[in-house]
Design an enzyme around this catalytic site. Structure first.
Site, PDB file in Angstrom:
ATOM      1  CE  LYS A 168      -4.433  -1.807   1.314  1.00 10.04           C
ATOM      2  NZ  LYS A 168      -5.559  -1.828   2.262  1.00 10.04           N
ATOM      3  NE  ARG A 191      -8.041  -8.613   0.178  1.00  7.52           N
ATOM      4  CZ  ARG A 191      -7.715  -7.769  -0.787  1.00  7.52           C
ATOM      5  NH1 ARG A 191      -6.797  -6.819  -0.567  1.00  7.52           N
ATOM      6  NH2 ARG A 191      -8.292  -7.839  -1.975  1.00  7.52           N
TER       7      ARG A 191
END
Length: 284
Positions: free
Chosen positions: A221, A264
Site C-alpha cells: 500500500k 491479506r
C-alpha cells in the site's frame, strides 16, 4: 463456524484490469485459476477473489460484471480443490450470493454492509451471511473509493475505527450472524492518511481486544511507499508497489505480535516466512 487459532495468509486474487498493484495480471480466468493454486502452494490458506478495484479513485463496477469476472474463477478452483477457503471481495449482496452458490465460503465486505442496504433499511449482505452461515469480514472505510483519499479526517482514528467496527459487528449479530463468524478489518489505506495508518498499526492490540478475529490488509500500500521513499533518495517504493514487499512483511510481523489472525497479501511466500518466524518467536 469460523475456526482460526493461528495466523493465516489470505492471498489476493484481483480479477480486474485496474487494481492498484496487480491490475490486469490475473484478469483472464485461466491465469487467475493458475495464480490461485500457486498461492496455495506458497502457503495461502484463503484465496480472496475480487472483481472490482477499490483503489483510491476507482470507478464502481456493476454486479453483473463482477459476477462475470469472479464466478468462473471460483468454479474453476472448486473443480480442482474442494477444501480451500475462497473469499469473495465485494460490497454487493447479489455478487456475494452468486459467488457463494458457486463455491465461495467467505464474504469480504469493505463497506461493512453499508453498500447493501435494502428498502426496509436492513443490510442485505449481513442477512445473506446469516442465511448462508458463512463468515463475513467487516472493514472500516471513510468515504467511497472514488473520493476516500480527498480529505480524510479523524479526531482520534483508533477510537473511531474501533467504535465503528464494534457497532457493525453488533449489527451483524443482530442480523443473525454468529459472533464466531465475524472478522474485523481496520481498513488500512481506505480513507486514511499516513499518520492514520501508522496510528492504527501501532495500536492493533486495542482492536484485537474487541474479541473478534482481525484481518490486516497492508500489502504494497501507498503508505509504505511514502515511508521508504522519504529522505533516502529511493523513489522506487513510492512509485512502484512491487517494491513494497519488505515493508509489507514488517507490518505482518507487527500484526502477528499484536494478535492479528488473517493477513491479506499479494506476496505469499515472503509474508508467510515473516509470519512463521514471528509466530515462533511469539510462542517461544
Amino acid at each position: 463456524m469460523l475456526n482460526i487459532t493461528t495466523p493465516q495468509i489470505m492471498g489476493i486474487l484481483n480479477v480486474t484490469p485496474d487494481s492498484f498493484s496487480d491490475g490486469g495480471q490475473n484478469y483472464q480466468t485461466e491465469v487467475a485459476i493458475k495464480r490461485a493454486f500457486e498461492m496455495m502452494k506458497e502457503g495461502a490458506t484463503i484465496i480472496d477473489i475480487g472483481g472490482e478495484s477499490t483503489r483510491p479513485g476507482a470507478d464502481e463496477v456493476s454486479a453483473d460484471e463482477q459476477i462475470a469476472r469472479v464466478v468462473p474463477v471460483i468454479e474453476g478452483i472448486r473443480q480442482q480443490d474442494k477444501d480451500i477457503t475462497i473469499s469473495v471481495d465485494t460490497t454487493s449482496n447479489k455478487v456475494a450470493e452468486v459467488a457463494i452458490d458457486a463455491g465461495a465460503n467467505w464474504i469480504n465486505d469493505i463497506s461493512a454492509g453499508e453498500d447493501s442496504v435494502s428498502a426496509d433499511g436492513s443490510e442485505e449482505i449481513l442477512r445473506l451471511a446469516a442465511d448462508k452461515k458463512v463468515p463475513i469480514v467487516l472493514m472500516h472505510r471513510q468515504g467511497k473509493s472514488k473520493t476516500m483519499q480527498d480529505a480524510p479526517f479523524y479526531e482520534d482514528v483508533c477510537a473511531e475505527v474501533n467504535h465503528y467496527l464494534k457497532e457493525r459487528a453488533e449489527l451483524a449479530q443482530a442480523s443473525g450472524v454468529p459472533k464466531d463468524n465475524i472478522i474485523l478489518d481496520p481498513g488500512i489505506g481506505f480513507g486514511k492518511l499516513l499518520e492514520h495508518n501508522l496510528a492504527l498499526l501501532a495500536n492493533l492490540e486495542s482492536l484485537v481486544n474487541l474479541g473478534y478475529p482481525i484481518l490486516l490488509g497492508t500489502s504494497r500500500k501507498r503508505f509504505i511507499g511514502e515511508i521508504i521513499g522519504a529522505g533516502n533518495g529511493d523513489k522506487q517504493g513510492k512509485k512502484n508497489p512491487e517494491q513494497r514487499v519488505a515493508g509489507t512483511c514488517a507490518t505482518t510481523v507487527l500484526g502477528v505480535q499484536a494478535g492479528v489472525l488473517v493477513f491479506r497479501v499479494h506476496d505469499v511466500i515472503e509474508n508467510k516466512q515473516a509470519l512463521d518466524v514471528a509466530w515462533r518467536i511469539k510462542n517461544s
